[in-house]
Design a protein around this motif. Structure first.
Motif, short mmCIF file in Angstrom:
data_model
loop_
_atom_site.label_atom_id
_atom_site.label_comp_id
_atom_site.label_asym_id
_atom_site.label_seq_id
_atom_site.Cartn_x
_atom_site.Cartn_y
_atom_site.Cartn_z
N TRP A 1 -8.40 10.66 -4.03
CA TRP A 1 -8.82 9.98 -4.37
C TRP A 1 -7.57 8.42 -3.80
O TRP A 1 -7.76 7.35 -3.58
CB TRP A 1 -9.50 10.08 -5.91
N ARG A 2 -6.34 8.67 -4.36
CA ARG A 2 -5.12 7.83 -3.80
C ARG A 2 -5.45 7.58 -2.30
O ARG A 2 -5.13 6.02 -2.48
CB ARG A 2 -4.29 8.20 -3.97
N ASN A 3 -5.17 8.41 -1.62
CA ASN A 3 -6.01 7.62 -0.29
C ASN A 3 -6.84 7.15 0.42
O ASN A 3 -6.77 6.01 0.84
CB ASN A 3 -5.82 8.64 0.64
N HIS A 4 -7.74 7.51 -0.48
CA HIS A 4 -9.43 6.82 -0.88
C HIS A 4 -8.92 5.18 -0.76
O HIS A 4 -9.69 3.88 -0.19
CB HIS A 4 -9.97 7.44 -1.40
N HIS A 5 -8.41 4.78 -2.07
CA HIS A 5 -8.27 3.81 -2.67
C HIS A 5 -7.74 3.10 -1.93
O HIS A 5 -7.61 1.51 -1.65
CB HIS A 5 -7.93 3.27 -4.23
N SER B 1 -7.04 3.21 1.38
CA SER B 1 -7.77 2.81 2.53
C SER B 1 -8.90 1.77 3.00
O SER B 1 -8.86 0.87 3.32
CB SER B 1 -8.51 4.37 3.12
N ARG B 2 -9.04 1.54 1.30
CA ARG B 2 -9.93 0.65 1.07
C ARG B 2 -9.29 -0.64 0.54
O ARG B 2 -9.94 -1.88 1.62
CB ARG B 2 -10.81 0.58 -0.06
N ALA C 1 0.82 -1.01 0.17
CA ALA C 1 0.54 0.13 0.02
C ALA C 1 0.87 0.90 0.24
O ALA C 1 0.41 2.28 -0.58
CB ALA C 1 -1.03 -0.08 1.62
N GLY C 2 2.34 1.20 0.20
CA GLY C 2 3.55 2.19 0.74
C GLY C 2 2.42 3.33 1.55
O GLY C 2 1.34 2.80 2.42
N ARG C 3 2.87 4.02 1.92
CA ARG C 3 2.61 5.81 2.03
C ARG C 3 1.78 6.44 1.99
O ARG C 3 1.34 6.77 1.02
CB ARG C 3 3.88 6.55 2.41
N PRO C 4 0.67 7.13 2.94
CA PRO C 4 -0.45 7.69 2.34
C PRO C 4 0.41 9.18 1.54
O PRO C 4 1.11 9.51 2.52
CB PRO C 4 -1.19 8.45 3.41
#
Length: 435
Positions: A86-90, A92-93, A8-11
């Motif tokens: 949106w990258r953080n949203h995906h 998180s999902r 997932a990498g860093r936010p």
């Protein structure tokens, strides 16, 4: 393999919000100063300084240029913000889905063990705390070794077996047959005896749903151990289950592999410790069997859930505290809710690592149980021995941490509050019809 969240990498960091003061004020001032100066230089001589064109050149153009620059900067900021959002949203999902997978437990349907404990049970031996290994001569050799083994003088014994055929109401019994089996095979059969009702209930269905057997085996002994377990199943009166050897060094990670495989069938793990010659100091002989299921199907009414075993974690030798913390995350447990630790095999700085993992409650001696110091070292089966000991000792007031070297897993022993008919997946909620 263990669930890896590093993909997932860093936010993504959100861009800094633009500030009007003082930078954009200076840009606005520069646009107006230089815009008016340019307009004055280009303004035709003799043309009156009035009218709409004059105000457009001297006021509208400089402020319009400023607004265009401000709009370009704002559009870039909004683009970067929505990209990070949106990258953080995906992300998180994705993490939620992976965590849901990692936190799915295995249901422990029963445990069985056969150890040189005499007349006492494993729970009684753990409660007494008296060390069972003693200085004795091994089966081969003349030097005393401090270990625990079965006290049978002849390790090849006779197995009585009877066979019969029923024709209507008559039964024709064959003559009593005698078969020599190894003592280890008989001990495995004794370890399987407590699991017999559950295994018979689970094998009432079609063969495709029967439990699978994984036996922890050292390199070069795979075929012999599989043969012993197959024979022990026959001696215990159990159906011929499919038996497969796995590396003994896997230990608790066998449960991790079963969760990753998303198998709907139950799993029977068998761990064996046996020393014909040269037993290590402090070692013990014995057999441990643990029956597990992933909880995809509703179990028969006669089969009860004894505990929940969460995904095991294999940490690093110099960073075991991260493994402990990760095991708690997979177990969906707060660090303060873990009330007991079952520790086997030496772990360098175990108490210090537990404190670093914020598990101060189980870093104290009174909250720790060490089965290997009581019954002896069972080798790669120590982790499964701890699970059996925790279940036989009864439910605790919270979660319990199983520590076997660098491997660790969280165990919830709460049989009174677990509904064995609970479905944990969107798959069928009951076993198929009886064959």
């Amino acid at each position: 393999m263990p669930v890896d969240l590093s993909l997932a990498g860093r936010p993504s960091a959100y861009p800094r919000r633009p500030r009007f003061w003082p930078w954009w004020f200076c840009i606005w001032l520069a646009c107006n100063v230089f815009g008016v100066a340019i307009a004055m230089l280009l303004w035709p001589k003799g043309q009156p300084a009035s009218g709409g064109w004059f105000w457009f050149c001297f006021v509208g153009a400089p402020n319009g240029t400023f607004l265009i620059l401000l709009a370009i900067e704002r559009a870039g900021y909004e683009g970067l913000w929505y990209r990070a959002h949106w990258r953080n949203h995906h992300r998180s999902r994705w993490l939620t889905a992976r965590l849901r997978t990692a936190q799915k437990p295995l249901q422990v349907l029963g445990v069985g063990c056969c150890l040189p404990l005499g007349k006492q049970t494993l729970a009684d031996a753990i409660a007494a705390g008296k060390r069972l290994p003693a200085a004795q001569i091994p089966r081969t050799g003349s030097e005393l070794v401090f270990h625990a083994r079965f006290e049978d003088a002849n390790w090849m014994v006779d197995e009585p077996a009877t066979s019969g055929l029923e024709l209507g109401e008559q039964s024709i019994e064959a003559e009593q047959a005698t078969k020599q089996v190894s003592l280890l095979t008989l001990k495995i059969a004794q370890a399987l005896e407590p699991l017999k009702p559950g295994l018979l209930a689970l094998t009432s269905y079609e063969r495709v749903w029967w439990p699978q057997v994984r036996v922890l085996s050292a390199y070069g002994r795979e075929q012999a151990d599989v043969a012993r377990v197959v024979e022990a199943l026959h001696i215990a009166g159990l159906p011929p289950l499919a038996v497969q050897a796995v590396p003994a060094s896997d230990g608790l990670i066998v449960a991790d592999a079963w969760l990753d495989a998303k198998e709907t069938r139950p799993l029977l793990v068998v761990a064996i410790a046996w020393h014909e010659a040269g037993p290590p100091e402090g070692s013990a002989e014995g057999c441990v069997a643990v029956l597990l299921t992933a909880g995809y199907f509703r179990l028969p009414e006669t089969v009860k859930v004894a505990a929940l075993l969460h995904r095991p974690v294999a940490g690093l030798a110099d960073e075991v505290e991260y493994g402990f913390a990760n095991a708690a995350v997979w177990g969906k447990a707060d660090f303060a809710s873990i009330v007991r630790a079952w520790i086997t095999r030496p772990v360098d700085g175990c108490d210090k690592a537990l404190r670093r993992a914020h598990m101060d409650v189980i870093a104290k001696d009174e909250a720790q149980r060490r089965p290997d110091r009581v019954v002896g070292d069972l080798g790669d089966g120590n982790g499964w021995l701890s699970i059996a000991a925790a279940i036989e000792s009864g439910a605790a007031d919270g979660a319990q941490l199983i520590i076997d070297g660098v491997q660790s897993a969280l165990l919830h022993v709460t049989p009174a509050t677990i509904d064995n008919n609970r479905n944990t997946d969107d798959r069928p909620q009951a076993y198929p019809a009886l064959a």
